[in-house]
Write a protein that holds these residues in place. Structure first.
Motif, PDB file in Angstrom:
ATOM      1  N   ARG A   9      45.972  42.168  30.478  1.00 24.21           N
ATOM      2  CA  ARG A   9      46.452  41.349  29.367  1.00 24.21           C
ATOM      3  C   ARG A   9      45.836  39.955  29.470  1.00 24.21           C
ATOM      4  O   ARG A   9      45.714  39.418  30.566  1.00 24.21           O
ATOM      5  CB  ARG A   9      47.967  41.228  29.413  1.00 24.21           C
ATOM      6  N   PRO A  10      45.457  39.347  28.336  1.00 25.28           N
ATOM      7  CA  PRO A  10      44.848  38.009  28.380  1.00 25.28           C
ATOM      8  C   PRO A  10      45.725  36.970  29.075  1.00 25.28           C
ATOM      9  O   PRO A  10      45.216  36.116  29.802  1.00 25.28           O
ATOM     10  CB  PRO A  10      44.641  37.651  26.908  1.00 25.28           C
ATOM     11  N   GLU A  11      47.022  37.053  28.899  1.00 26.31           N
ATOM     12  CA  GLU A  11      47.919  36.070  29.511  1.00 26.31           C
ATOM     13  C   GLU A  11      48.042  36.245  31.020  1.00 26.31           C
ATOM     14  O   GLU A  11      48.573  35.376  31.708  1.00 26.31           O
ATOM     15  CB  GLU A  11      49.310  36.101  28.861  1.00 26.31           C
ATOM     16  N   LYS A  12      47.548  37.351  31.560  1.00 29.85           N
ATOM     17  CA  LYS A  12      47.594  37.600  33.003  1.00 29.85           C
ATOM     18  C   LYS A  12      46.262  37.310  33.692  1.00 29.85           C
ATOM     19  O   LYS A  12      46.190  37.237  34.912  1.00 29.85           O
ATOM     20  CB  LYS A  12      47.986  39.063  33.276  1.00 29.85           C
ATOM     21  N   SER A  13      45.207  37.139  32.921  1.00 25.45           N
ATOM     22  CA  SER A  13      43.882  37.014  33.512  1.00 25.45           C
ATOM     23  C   SER A  13      43.735  35.783  34.400  1.00 25.45           C
ATOM     24  O   SER A  13      43.149  35.863  35.475  1.00 25.45           O
ATOM     25  CB  SER A  13      42.850  37.066  32.398  1.00 25.45           C
ATOM     26  N   SER A  14      44.278  34.644  34.016  1.00 23.66           N
ATOM     27  CA  SER A  14      44.098  33.434  34.829  1.00 23.66           C
ATOM     28  C   SER A  14      44.803  33.546  36.180  1.00 23.66           C
ATOM     29  O   SER A  14      44.263  33.115  37.200  1.00 23.66           O
ATOM     30  CB  SER A  14      44.547  32.183  34.081  1.00 23.66           C
ATOM     31  N   ALA A  27      33.840  35.747  42.990  1.00 21.97           N
ATOM     32  CA  ALA A  27      32.768  36.220  42.112  1.00 21.97           C
ATOM     33  C   ALA A  27      33.283  37.291  41.154  1.00 21.97           C
ATOM     34  O   ALA A  27      33.514  38.427  41.541  1.00 21.97           O
ATOM     35  CB  ALA A  27      31.612  36.771  42.943  1.00 21.97           C
ATOM     36  N   VAL A  28      33.476  36.903  39.899  1.00 23.47           N
ATOM     37  CA  VAL A  28      34.018  37.808  38.881  1.00 23.47           C
ATOM     38  C   VAL A  28      33.310  37.538  37.554  1.00 23.47           C
ATOM     39  O   VAL A  28      33.032  36.394  37.218  1.00 23.47           O
ATOM     40  CB  VAL A  28      35.539  37.588  38.686  1.00 23.47           C
ATOM     41  N   THR A  29      33.034  38.583  36.821  1.00 27.13           N
ATOM     42  CA  THR A  29      32.567  38.453  35.444  1.00 27.13           C
ATOM     43  C   THR A  29      33.759  38.763  34.542  1.00 27.13           C
ATOM     44  O   THR A  29      34.465  39.741  34.767  1.00 27.13           O
ATOM     45  CB  THR A  29      31.421  39.447  35.156  1.00 27.13           C
ATOM     46  N   LYS A  30      33.980  37.919  33.533  1.00 30.14           N
ATOM     47  CA  LYS A  30      35.128  38.095  32.633  1.00 30.14           C
ATOM     48  C   LYS A  30      34.622  38.170  31.201  1.00 30.14           C
ATOM     49  O   LYS A  30      33.782  37.376  30.786  1.00 30.14           O
ATOM     50  CB  LYS A  30      36.085  36.915  32.791  1.00 30.14           C
ATOM     51  N   PRO A  53      43.867  42.790  21.967  1.00 30.11           N
ATOM     52  CA  PRO A  53      43.046  41.926  22.814  1.00 30.11           C
ATOM     53  C   PRO A  53      43.355  42.125  24.296  1.00 30.11           C
ATOM     54  O   PRO A  53      44.523  42.211  24.689  1.00 30.11           O
ATOM     55  CB  PRO A  53      43.417  40.507  22.386  1.00 30.11           C
ATOM     56  N   LYS A  54      42.309  42.201  25.094  1.00 30.52           N
ATOM     57  CA  LYS A  54      42.425  42.334  26.554  1.00 30.52           C
ATOM     58  C   LYS A  54      41.310  41.514  27.194  1.00 30.52           C
ATOM     59  O   LYS A  54      40.407  41.024  26.521  1.00 30.52           O
ATOM     60  CB  LYS A  54      42.273  43.801  26.997  1.00 30.52           C
ATOM     61  N   GLU A  55      41.364  41.383  28.511  1.00 26.57           N
ATOM     62  CA  GLU A  55      40.302  40.765  29.295  1.00 26.57           C
ATOM     63  C   GLU A  55      39.752  41.841  30.226  1.00 26.57           C
ATOM     64  O   GLU A  55      40.518  42.594  30.830  1.00 26.57           O
ATOM     65  CB  GLU A  55      40.830  39.614  30.146  1.00 26.57           C
ATOM     66  N   LEU A  56      38.436  41.903  30.336  1.00 27.17           N
ATOM     67  CA  LEU A  56      37.780  42.824  31.264  1.00 27.17           C
ATOM     68  C   LEU A  56      37.226  41.999  32.412  1.00 27.17           C
ATOM     69  O   LEU A  56      36.417  41.089  32.202  1.00 27.17           O
ATOM     70  CB  LEU A  56      36.654  43.586  30.561  1.00 27.17           C
ATOM     71  N   LEU A  57      37.698  42.281  33.615  1.00 30.55           N
ATOM     72  CA  LEU A  57      37.229  41.616  34.819  1.00 30.55           C
ATOM     73  C   LEU A  57      36.374  42.601  35.590  1.00 30.55           C
ATOM     74  O   LEU A  57      36.789  43.743  35.818  1.00 30.55           O
ATOM     75  CB  LEU A  57      38.415  41.165  35.676  1.00 30.55           C
ATOM     76  N   ILE A  58      35.181  42.169  35.980  1.00 31.42           N
ATOM     77  CA  ILE A  58      34.251  43.043  36.695  1.00 31.42           C
ATOM     78  C   ILE A  58      33.825  42.346  37.980  1.00 31.42           C
ATOM     79  O   ILE A  58      33.454  41.167  37.958  1.00 31.42           O
ATOM     80  CB  ILE A  58      32.997  43.351  35.852  1.00 31.42           C
ATOM     81  N   MET A  59      33.877  43.089  39.083  1.00 37.83           N
ATOM     82  CA  MET A  59      33.394  42.555  40.349  1.00 37.83           C
ATOM     83  C   MET A  59      32.896  43.683  41.229  1.00 37.83           C
ATOM     84  O   MET A  59      33.284  44.836  41.051  1.00 37.83           O
ATOM     85  CB  MET A  59      34.491  41.746  41.042  1.00 37.83           C
ATOM     86  N   VAL A  70      42.040  45.782  44.528  1.00 39.84           N
ATOM     87  CA  VAL A  70      42.850  46.555  43.579  1.00 39.84           C
ATOM     88  C   VAL A  70      44.323  46.160  43.709  1.00 39.84           C
ATOM     89  O   VAL A  70      45.027  45.995  42.712  1.00 39.84           O
ATOM     90  CB  VAL A  70      42.656  48.073  43.784  1.00 39.84           C
ATOM     91  N   GLY A  71      44.800  45.965  44.922  1.00 40.82           N
ATOM     92  CA  GLY A  71      46.181  45.552  45.146  1.00 40.82           C
ATOM     93  C   GLY A  71      46.483  44.191  44.555  1.00 40.82           C
ATOM     94  O   GLY A  71      47.537  43.980  43.937  1.00 40.82           O
ATOM     95  N   ILE A  72      45.569  43.246  44.727  1.00 36.82           N
ATOM     96  CA  ILE A  72      45.758  41.897  44.172  1.00 36.82           C
ATOM     97  C   ILE A  72      45.818  41.953  42.650  1.00 36.82           C
ATOM     98  O   ILE A  72      46.684  41.341  42.024  1.00 36.82           O
ATOM     99  CB  ILE A  72      44.621  40.964  44.639  1.00 36.82           C
ATOM    100  N   ILE A  73      44.907  42.704  42.055  1.00 34.66           N
ATOM    101  CA  ILE A  73      44.884  42.824  40.595  1.00 34.66           C
ATOM    102  C   ILE A  73      46.172  43.487  40.102  1.00 34.66           C
ATOM    103  O   ILE A  73      46.830  42.992  39.186  1.00 34.66           O
ATOM    104  CB  ILE A  73      43.644  43.599  40.116  1.00 34.66           C
ATOM    105  N   SER A  74      46.538  44.608  40.726  1.00 36.56           N
ATOM    106  CA  SER A  74      47.737  45.343  40.299  1.00 36.56           C
ATOM    107  C   SER A  74      48.980  44.477  40.367  1.00 36.56           C
ATOM    108  O   SER A  74      49.787  44.438  39.433  1.00 36.56           O
ATOM    109  CB  SER A  74      47.944  46.577  41.175  1.00 36.56           C
ATOM    110  N   LYS A  75      49.147  43.788  41.476  1.00 37.42           N
ATOM    111  CA  LYS A  75      50.341  42.954  41.683  1.00 37.42           C
ATOM    112  C   LYS A  75      50.444  41.839  40.650  1.00 37.42           C
ATOM    113  O   LYS A  75      51.528  41.555  40.142  1.00 37.42           O
ATOM    114  CB  LYS A  75      50.295  42.355  43.086  1.00 37.42           C
ATOM    115  N   ASN A  76      49.327  41.229  40.310  1.00 37.37           N
ATOM    116  CA  ASN A  76      49.351  40.049  39.456  1.00 37.37           C
ATOM    117  C   ASN A  76      49.131  40.330  37.976  1.00 37.37           C
ATOM    118  O   ASN A  76      49.344  39.441  37.155  1.00 37.37           O
ATOM    119  CB  ASN A  76      48.329  39.036  39.967  1.00 37.37           C
TER     120      ASN A  76
END
Length: 107
Positions: A9-14, A27-30, A53-59, A70-76
């Motif tokens: 979700r865009p509001e979770k990306s930051s 190092a992330v591409t958004k 609308p979503k955000e795509l984070l690539i690393m 994956v754990g950090i992303i899932s949790k947050n």
């Protein structure tokens, strides 16, 4: 190496990006993206919205760090309610990576 693609979700990306950076993964591409998941969009009254609308984070990380990332992303990225639309994480194998400026292989 593993490529991790997370749709959040865009509001979770930051917060996700901040937590990744704090953990040593800056190092992330958004990219801003739109799409829909299993819920097939959102219906409000008589109108169905298929392009959410979503955000795509690539690393890309070394294999041993993939589960931690994956754990950090899932949790947050969770809303807390665990609702549809919180996102999806895809992990794939990366055969090679090269730095454009130097031509050197690796991350």
């Amino acid at each position: 190496m593993k490529m991790i693609r997370a749709i959040v979700r865009p509001e979770k990306s930051s917060i996700v990006l901040s937590e990744l950076s704090d953990a040593g993964y800056p190092a992330v591409t958004k990219m801003d993206v739109v799409g829909r998941g299993k819920q097939r969009g959102v219906k409000v009254g008589d109108v169905r919205y298929d392009e959410i609308p979503k955000e795509l984070l690539i690393m890309v990380v070394e294999d041993q760090f993939a589960d931690e990332v994956v754990g950090i992303i899932s949790k947050n990225a969770k809303t807390g309610e665990g609702k549809y639309g919180d996102g999806k994480i895809f992990v794939t194998e990366v055969e090679n990576a090269y730095t454009v400026s130097s031509g050197k292989p690796g991350l």
